[in-house]
Design an enzyme around this catalytic site. Structure first.
Site, PDB file in Angstrom:
ATOM      1  N   SER A 133     -20.034  39.953  33.261  1.00 28.96           N
ATOM      2  CA  SER A 133     -20.911  38.788  33.167  1.00 28.96           C
ATOM      3  C   SER A 133     -20.660  37.816  34.302  1.00 28.96           C
ATOM      4  O   SER A 133     -21.511  36.986  34.597  1.00 28.96           O
ATOM      5  CB  SER A 133     -20.647  38.048  31.853  1.00 28.96           C
ATOM      6  OG  SER A 133     -20.869  38.884  30.765  1.00 28.96           O
ATOM      7  N   HIS A 154     -25.779  44.390  35.477  1.00 28.60           N
ATOM      8  CA  HIS A 154     -25.562  43.441  34.376  1.00 28.60           C
ATOM      9  C   HIS A 154     -26.747  43.458  33.408  1.00 28.60           C
ATOM     10  O   HIS A 154     -27.797  42.892  33.685  1.00 28.60           O
ATOM     11  CB  HIS A 154     -25.365  42.037  34.992  1.00 28.60           C
ATOM     12  CG  HIS A 154     -25.089  40.972  33.994  1.00 28.60           C
ATOM     13  ND1 HIS A 154     -25.471  39.655  34.158  1.00 28.60           N
ATOM     14  CD2 HIS A 154     -24.441  41.014  32.802  1.00 28.60           C
ATOM     15  CE1 HIS A 154     -25.101  38.958  33.119  1.00 28.60           C
ATOM     16  NE2 HIS A 154     -24.473  39.752  32.282  1.00 28.60           N
ATOM     17  N   GLU A 166     -29.588  42.497  35.873  1.00 30.49           N
ATOM     18  CA  GLU A 166     -29.242  41.782  37.102  1.00 30.49           C
ATOM     19  C   GLU A 166     -28.381  42.735  37.944  1.00 30.49           C
ATOM     20  O   GLU A 166     -27.402  43.283  37.448  1.00 30.49           O
ATOM     21  CB  GLU A 166     -28.419  40.540  36.701  1.00 30.49           C
ATOM     22  CG  GLU A 166     -28.424  39.425  37.679  1.00 30.49           C
ATOM     23  CD  GLU A 166     -27.632  38.216  37.150  1.00 30.49           C
ATOM     24  OE1 GLU A 166     -26.854  38.337  36.175  1.00 30.49           O
ATOM     25  OE2 GLU A 166     -27.785  37.143  37.745  1.00 30.49           O
ATOM     26  N   ASN A 204     -25.666  33.934  34.259  1.00 30.61           N
ATOM     27  CA  ASN A 204     -24.638  33.158  33.555  1.00 30.61           C
ATOM     28  C   ASN A 204     -24.246  31.877  34.282  1.00 30.61           C
ATOM     29  O   ASN A 204     -23.656  30.987  33.681  1.00 30.61           O
ATOM     30  CB  ASN A 204     -23.437  34.044  33.256  1.00 30.61           C
ATOM     31  CG  ASN A 204     -23.775  35.007  32.137  1.00 30.61           C
ATOM     32  OD1 ASN A 204     -24.411  34.620  31.167  1.00 30.61           O
ATOM     33  ND2 ASN A 204     -23.406  36.258  32.289  1.00 30.61           N
TER      34      ASN A 204
HETATM   35  N1  LIG Z   1     -21.911  40.030  24.984  1.00 31.75           N
HETATM   36  C1  LIG Z   1     -22.892  39.788  25.824  1.00 31.75           C
HETATM   37  O1  LIG Z   1     -23.893  39.137  25.483  1.00 31.75           O
HETATM   38  C2  LIG Z   1     -22.806  40.327  27.214  1.00 31.75           C
HETATM   39  C3  LIG Z   1     -23.957  40.328  28.004  1.00 31.75           C
HETATM   40  C4  LIG Z   1     -23.896  40.890  29.285  1.00 31.75           C
HETATM   41  C5  LIG Z   1     -22.696  41.389  29.758  1.00 31.75           C
HETATM   42  N2  LIG Z   1     -21.573  41.351  28.964  1.00 31.75           N
HETATM   43  C6  LIG Z   1     -20.336  41.908  29.503  1.00 31.75           C
HETATM   44  O2  LIG Z   1     -20.196  43.227  28.990  1.00 31.75           O
HETATM   45  C7  LIG Z   1     -18.797  43.540  28.846  1.00 31.75           C
HETATM   46  C8  LIG Z   1     -18.527  43.957  27.415  1.00 31.75           C
HETATM   47  O3  LIG Z   1     -18.902  42.910  26.545  1.00 31.75           O
HETATM   48  P1  LIG Z   1     -19.183  43.174  24.988  1.00 31.75           P
HETATM   49  O4  LIG Z   1     -19.928  41.991  24.502  1.00 31.75           O
HETATM   50  O5  LIG Z   1     -19.719  44.533  24.774  1.00 31.75           O
HETATM   51  O6  LIG Z   1     -17.683  43.106  24.434  1.00 31.75           O
HETATM   52  P2  LIG Z   1     -17.092  43.795  23.098  1.00 31.75           P
HETATM   53  O7  LIG Z   1     -15.873  43.018  22.767  1.00 31.75           O
HETATM   54  O8  LIG Z   1     -18.167  43.974  22.070  1.00 31.75           O
HETATM   55  O9  LIG Z   1     -16.692  45.283  23.601  1.00 31.75           O
HETATM   56  C9  LIG Z   1     -15.741  45.529  24.575  1.00 31.75           C
HETATM   57  C10 LIG Z   1     -15.218  46.935  24.336  1.00 31.75           C
HETATM   58  O10 LIG Z   1     -14.406  47.312  25.451  1.00 31.75           O
HETATM   59  C11 LIG Z   1     -13.341  48.097  24.941  1.00 31.75           C
HETATM   60  N3  LIG Z   1     -12.256  48.188  25.922  1.00 31.75           N
HETATM   61  C12 LIG Z   1     -11.323  47.250  26.255  1.00 31.75           C
HETATM   62  N4  LIG Z   1     -10.463  47.753  27.174  1.00 31.75           N
HETATM   63  C13 LIG Z   1     -10.879  49.024  27.449  1.00 31.75           C
HETATM   64  C14 LIG Z   1     -10.404  50.054  28.301  1.00 31.75           C
HETATM   65  N5  LIG Z   1      -9.344  49.874  29.053  1.00 31.75           N
HETATM   66  N6  LIG Z   1     -11.072  51.229  28.315  1.00 31.75           N
HETATM   67  C15 LIG Z   1     -12.172  51.443  27.539  1.00 31.75           C
HETATM   68  N7  LIG Z   1     -12.655  50.485  26.696  1.00 31.75           N
HETATM   69  C16 LIG Z   1     -12.027  49.304  26.647  1.00 31.75           C
HETATM   70  C17 LIG Z   1     -12.957  47.385  23.660  1.00 31.75           C
HETATM   71  O11 LIG Z   1     -12.176  48.213  22.816  1.00 31.75           O
HETATM   72  C18 LIG Z   1     -14.338  47.044  23.086  1.00 31.75           C
HETATM   73  O12 LIG Z   1     -14.825  48.076  22.241  1.00 31.75           O
HETATM   74  C19 LIG Z   1     -18.045  42.296  29.312  1.00 31.75           C
HETATM   75  O13 LIG Z   1     -17.733  42.421  30.678  1.00 31.75           O
HETATM   76  C20 LIG Z   1     -19.066  41.191  29.102  1.00 31.75           C
HETATM   77  O14 LIG Z   1     -18.833  40.071  29.898  1.00 31.75           O
HETATM   78  C21 LIG Z   1     -21.612  40.849  27.710  1.00 31.75           C
END
Ligand SMILES: NC(=O)c1ccc[n+]([C@@H]2O[C@H](COP(=O)([O-])OP(=O)(O)OC[C@H]3O[C@@H](n4cnc5c(N)ncnc54)[C@H](O)[C@@H]3O)[C@@H](O)[C@H]2O)c1
Length: 297
Positions: A133, A154, A166, A204
């Protein structure tokens, strides 16, 4: 300040992608895996524990079932999509992928380590994208020996619904990597928009300070959570209020993004609200933990 316009880049060739790797089976990773499989790609989705990949796959199955119940997806197509998704808890499985999107937790140390490992495991032609993000793509790319093949891809939450992707080029990202990523986004029925590599990119950089300000309004007692969200929904025509949206994004992710903006841009206007920090420290992360600004069943 010098501004580098991506538009000036030369057009590159498009690399064919057949097998698509997704790292992280949380809310974003599972959504990305779903749209990739729906676009006909073979998908490998990886997380650190089998229960996490199982949870991600269960979420995809539920989503597809809902779409089917609405009459927008045939049962055979649902089964075909699910059959294209393989699960993994071993990063070396990514050796079979020719494009990988990392969607693990928004934490620099985790992402840097993942990119180091992916760089060792994946063949030299493979593009390594991050769904980060806010973490600069150049910093992530510096952990690999292929910075020309590292890019930001993204997606927005919820991935199957939101049209935007993005696409962020680091300093070293090649035109081929950019073109392949833009093409892949279109194949997944998304509309790509390009941003330059600064903390928070476009989405963001604008969204999170607004959410943070909404948390400050709550913190300073300017309004209740309901009134803050109602003002933004009915007054600004936003589909969700900022506090409900923060709960959807995940308060840990919101805090991580604010910290990246604050540290990366060095401007106090990006300081995270203490209330946001307090909620995250209490483990109140929003929908994913059942409690954030609101409580969820
Ligand atoms: N939540 C949102 O609205 C959103 C939107 C766009 C981008 N993002 C980005 O997407 C990414 C994930 O966010 P999310 O909301 O899905 O988080 P989340 O907490 O729902 O999921 C993250 C997952 O990553 C896993 N993980 C952690 N370390 C790991 C590793 N070493 N190997 C494999 N898996 C691993 C965790 O176990 C978890 O299941 C982040 O970078 C976040 O900034 C989030």
């Amino acid at each position: 300040m010098a501004v580098r316009f991506n538009r000036a880049r030369k057009k590159g060739e498009i690399m064919e992608v057949k097998t698509f790797g997704v790292i992280g089976a949380g809310q974003m990773g599972s959504g990305i895996a779903q749209v990739a499989a729906a676009s006909g790609l073979a998908v490998i989705i990886n997380d650190i524990k089998q229960e996490f990949v199982d949870r991600g796959l269960a979420g995809i199955t539920r989503n597809l079932q809902r779409t089917m119940d609405k009459g927008k997806l045939a049962a055979e197509e649902k089964n075909r999509i699910l059959a294209r998704i393989k699960t993994s808890t071993d990063l070396s499985d990514m050796a079979a992928a020719d494009f990988v999107v990392e969607a693990a937790s928004e934490n620099e140390a985790i992402k840097f380590k993942l990119f180091q490992t992916l760089d060792e495991v994946c063949a030299a032609h493979v593009i390594l994208a991050s769904n980060t993000s806010s973490i600069p793509i150049g910093r992530i790319a510096a952990n690999t020996r292929r910075p020309d093949k590292v890019i930001g891809m993204h997606f927005m939450n919820p991935v199957p619904v939101m049209k935007l992707v993005e696409v962020i080029c680091g300093l070293a990202t090649s035109p081929e990597t950019l073109e392949t990523t833009l093409e892949l986004a279109r194949r997944m029925d998304k509309t790509p928009a390009r941003a330059n590599d600064y903390p928070g990119f476009i989405a963001n950089r604008i969204l999170l300070p607004m959410i943070n300000e909404a948390v400050f309004c709550l913190y300073h007692g300017v309004g209740t959570r309901e009134d803050i969200d109602t003002v933004m929904k009915l007054g600004m025509n936003h589909p969700m209020g900022p506090l409900a949206l923060a709960d959807l994004i995940g308060l840990d992710t919101c805090l991580a993004i604010m910290n990246t903006l604050y540290q990366g841009l060095g401007d106090p206007k990006y300081r995270p609200c203490p209330l946001l920090r307090q909620y995250v420290e209490a483990g109140w992360l929003g929908r994913k933990t059942g409690k954030g600004f609101y409580t969820y069943e």
